[in-house]
Design an enzyme around this catalytic site. Structure first.
Site, mmCIF file in Angstrom:
data_model
loop_
_atom_site.group_PDB
_atom_site.id
_atom_site.type_symbol
_atom_site.label_atom_id
_atom_site.label_comp_id
_atom_site.label_asym_id
_atom_site.label_seq_id
_atom_site.Cartn_x
_atom_site.Cartn_y
_atom_site.Cartn_z
ATOM 1 N N GLU A 82 11.825 26.364 -70.026
ATOM 2 C CA GLU A 82 13.029 25.848 -70.682
ATOM 3 C C GLU A 82 14.227 26.748 -70.385
ATOM 4 O O GLU A 82 14.129 27.978 -70.444
ATOM 5 C CB GLU A 82 12.849 25.797 -72.206
ATOM 6 C CG GLU A 82 14.136 25.321 -72.895
ATOM 7 C CD GLU A 82 14.130 25.456 -74.413
ATOM 8 O OE1 GLU A 82 13.155 25.973 -74.986
ATOM 9 O OE2 GLU A 82 15.126 25.019 -75.023
ATOM 10 N N ASP A 119 15.731 42.519 -78.552
ATOM 11 C CA ASP A 119 17.189 42.432 -78.571
ATOM 12 C C ASP A 119 17.689 43.531 -79.505
ATOM 13 O O ASP A 119 17.337 43.563 -80.687
ATOM 14 C CB ASP A 119 17.597 41.043 -79.095
ATOM 15 C CG ASP A 119 19.109 40.862 -79.147
ATOM 16 O OD1 ASP A 119 19.548 39.733 -79.442
ATOM 17 O OD2 ASP A 119 19.868 41.830 -78.899
ATOM 18 N N ASP A 122 21.122 45.303 -80.903
ATOM 19 C CA ASP A 122 22.558 45.071 -81.015
ATOM 20 C C ASP A 122 23.167 46.220 -81.808
ATOM 21 O O ASP A 122 22.686 46.533 -82.903
ATOM 22 C CB ASP A 122 22.742 43.738 -81.757
ATOM 23 C CG ASP A 122 24.188 43.300 -81.819
ATOM 24 O OD1 ASP A 122 25.088 44.155 -81.928
ATOM 25 O OD2 ASP A 122 24.425 42.077 -81.777
#
Lengths: 450, 298
Positions: A70, A138, A140
């Site tokens: 995807e 991830d 941040d």
């Protein structure tokens, strides 16, 4: 479109961002992006990566593999297109160039082509589901806002970037040494963080439960508005992973860098923030009193001095409180230990931005970061869209071809991507594929009876 | 937990013959499989409860018995050699100290296990990890076995559901099916707590009792709570299901239970349906859904 036209601007293409070249150093605008996708985006590399060796000629190759992956596009007007898939590198390129997405996300490999998922919805047996997905992380920097004083929000600078460097080092070492993963890609997120893609077959086949377990293994900081102390290290000793992280990365980061770059003890408020992490009121009162006097030491090394006071008091053995055993480490961890976005890692169907995208707010390219040299990485000098196009322009229109990126600053990133990550990964995929195939052959030979 | 379980068992599960006791225990498990196989939520809940029960029982086994179960579950985990142990001993000690466990001694047995097999231990940083392997202490082995148990049971439930949907539900539409389906939608019944006498209920009466509703949380022990006569229970189960499951799998999956209940090792533990309050107050160490479903169910 020719580069001159984009840079100088034709009348009918004058839009707000057109003057971006002069106004914003980043130079992000849809026309530039269009050029980027036409000349620089490394389709071939992304395709080969996502194919994991299935784009070859070997009989074990699964021709459907790439088309079951995807992708999603976020378009200029925030339109979000999900469950996209492509059958080949040329279709991938065509799709991206047509739509010119501001952001491309990569999702999992599903059991069937995501574009055809509705055809399978009726059978009701959960036929459409993710079957492979990289283990991803991830990080941040806004998640550290309560402990970084130099910037806040979307900004990032060289004073707080070391937090990201430390995160890469801690996590990367654990992924390799503790979990045995080999094929790890770290990428700059384009603005204020880093992404990690763990691509071993073993990683891609992890279940959600296993992913959650790994994320929890990495979890130390349990931030919330309510608790003063966000890191709690109970137990008579630290787990070897935490010991290693502390001694190899975090202690030095805190003492050599953060203490001064963040001026951790320079004001009363900031001192109080640290004192709140000490569970013994008598200790914090003692330190508070001492610091209020402000008798000794110049302003210059006030942070280092006060840190020494604190360590000495806590480790002197005078105070025997229950929670004091690991208090020094807890404070260091609070300020420096990696803070992961847990939700990103836990679910196979979570999407993550593709490397080599351009960040719309900064114009910077999401380039790979070498974990072995991550302390040298400088987010403020990452190539921007306009910079790249300038380089392309000045390089002359002569040599058209696949390797336009090589004439620009992007070249270094693509070459690194290939040599450090892609080639070793594909070699390993090939070996795995061949060995699995051969053992299957052997099995069927053995089981044949005449 | 032990005391609670002992009281409950004594009140509801006693039977003069040990073998009958075991049958009752086993039969009720399989009946519950039937009731709880039918939706994702039911399966998830049952798996959680049953795995917690399994863990509890396994812990009570002797080290010998536990090792035997490991082998039986075909967990091909390598025991760490003395030399390997020496090399990582200090790390193992650190881990033990970090979770306030007894320190590894020279004769401690550790198993080298791929980290994927022990997600809970990894999540809690309760094992030393190196190059993709977790070093699991004997007392942590419960986690390994419980995971395998859960996985086997999960597959069995899926199979049960398939068979239910494809043949049994139709075949039994006048007999078992109304009972089974009523049980999943029914509501709170009487409080089946310690000390209550229970009337005998025969198969014929189950319809009525079921219609009068069973508490969602009581359902997993409805058989014991209601006091189904053992003969009926055997007939109920055997006729419809045990043939399909097969004696082998029955044995394999209940190896621990058989050993345990024959009193050959470990101490015999009693079980009874948990009362609502007890379930709500239970905080097992594992499982997404546990305790009172009304409290935790989404």
């Amino acid at each position: 479109m020719v580069i001159e036209e984009a840079v100088n601007g034709r009348d009918d293409m004058l839009i707000d961002g057109q003057m971006a070249d002069q106004d914003l150093p980043s130079g992000f605008n849809p026309n530039f992006l269009k050029l980027y996708y036409a000349k620089l985006f490394p389709y071939g590399d992304i395709f080969r990566w996502m194919s994991y060796g299935n784009d070859g000629k070997h009989p074990a190759c699964d021709k459907s593999y790439f088309s079951r992956r995807e992708l999603s596009f976020t378009l200029e007007n925030d339109i979000y297109l999900r469950f996209l898939s492509f059958n080949s590198v040329s279709e991938l390129e065509k799709g991206i160039r047509e739509k010119c997405p501001f952001k491309i996300d990569i999702g999992p490999v599903y059991s069937v082509d995501p574009a055809k998922r509705h055809a399978y919805a009726q059978s009701g047996e959960n036929v459409f589901k993710p079957v492979e997905r990289e283990l991803i992380f991830d990080i941040d920097i806004t998640d550290y806002d309560d402990v970084r004083y130099c910037c806040s929000g979307a900004d990032v600078c060289l004073d707080c970037w070391p937090l990201m460097t430390a995160a890469i080092r801690v996590i990367n070492t654990a992924l390799r040494d503790d979990f045995g993963f080999r094929h790890i890609l770290w990428v700059y997120s384009g603005r204020r963080g880093v992404h990690c893609w763990v691509c071993d077959g073993k990683a891609r086949r992890l279940t959600n439960e296993q992913r959650a377990a790994i994320a929890d293994y990495f979890r130390v900081y349990k931030g919330s508005e309510n608790s003063k102390k966000k890191v709690s290290l109970t137990g008579h000793a630290l787990h070897p992973f935490l010991v290693r992280s502390y001694t190899e990365v975090l202690k030095d980061l805190f003492e050599q860098t953060l203490l001064s770059s963040q001026q951790i003890f320079s004001t009363e408020d900031k001192c109080e923030k640290v004192l709140e992490m000490i569970p013994d009121e008598s200790v914090s009162a003692e330190l508070r009193g001492r610091w209020q006097k402000r008798s000794s030491g110049s302003k210059d090394n006030i942070n280092a001095v006060r840190w020494e006071h604190l360590k000495h008091t806590l480790q002197s053995g005078r105070h025997k409180g229950q929670g004091l055993r690991r208090c020094v480490e807890e404070i260091v961890f609070s300020f420096s230990y990696p803070r992961l976005d847990m939700e990103v890692s836990k679910h196979m169907n979570h999407l993550l931005k593709a490397p080599f995208c351009v960040h719309p707010k900064t114009g910077r390219v999401c380039v790979p970061i070498d974990p072995a040299h991550c302390h040298e990485f400088d987010p403020t000098t990452v190539p921007t869209l306009s910079q790249l196009l300038q380089e392309l322009n000045s390089g002359g229109m002569g040599q058209e071809g696949d390797n336009d990126w090589d004439r620009t600053s992007l070249g270094e990133s693509v070459r690194f991507f290939r040599s450090s990550f892609l080639e070793p990964l594909l070699k390993s995929c090939k070996e795995e594929m061949e060995s699995a195939y051969n053992s299957k052959l052997q099995q069927s030979k053995n089981s044949m009876t005449w | 937990m032990e005391k609670l379980v002992a009281e409950l068992w004594k009140a509801n599960m006693r039977h003069p013959q040990a073998s009958e006791l075991m049958s009752k225990d086993i039969i009720s498990h399989f009946v519950l499989r039937l009731v709880y196989c039918r939706t994702e939520d039911l399966r998830k809940w049952f798996l959680s409860m049953e795995t917690a029960l399994f863990r509890y029982r396994f812990r009570l086994q002797s080290a010998e018995a536990q090792r035997a179960v490991l082998a039986e579950f075909q967990l091909p985990y390598k025991a760490v050699t003395a030399a390997e142990f020496e090399a990582i001993k200090d790390k193992l000690t650190l881990v033990a100290r970090s979770i306030n466990q007894t320190l590894p001694a020279a004769d401690s047995i550790f198993y080298e296990v791929p980290f994927q097999e022990v997600p809970e231990l990894v999540a809690g940083r309760r094992v030393f990890l190196s190059d993709g392997y977790a070093y699991v202490a004997m007392n942590q082995v419960v986690s390994l076995v419980a995971t395998r148990f859960r996985s086997l049971l999960s597959k069995a439930l899926t199979l049960t559901n398939r068979k239910w949907m494809s043949t049994i539900r139709e075949q039994e539409k006048d007999r078992l099916t109304p009972i089974v389906e009523a049980l999943s939608t029914s509501y709170v019944g009487p409080d089946y707590s310690v000390g209550r006498e229970f009337g005998e209920v025969s198969l014929k009466d189950i319809d009525n009792v079921a219609k009068n509703s069973f508490s969602l949380c009581m359902r997993h022990l409805f058989d014991k709570g209601v006091g189904l006569k053992l003969d009926d229970a055997v007939a109920f189960w055997k006729a419809e299901f045990s043939q399909k499951v097969g004696a082998e799998r029955f044995d394999k999956e209940y190896a621990y239970s058989i050993r345990h209940n024959y009193g050959k090792e470990g101490k015999r533990v009693d079980y009874t349906p948990y009362s609502c309050q007890k379930i709500i107050s239970l905080t097992p160490s594992v499982g997404d859904h546990h305790g009172c479903p009304y409290r935790h169910f989404r």
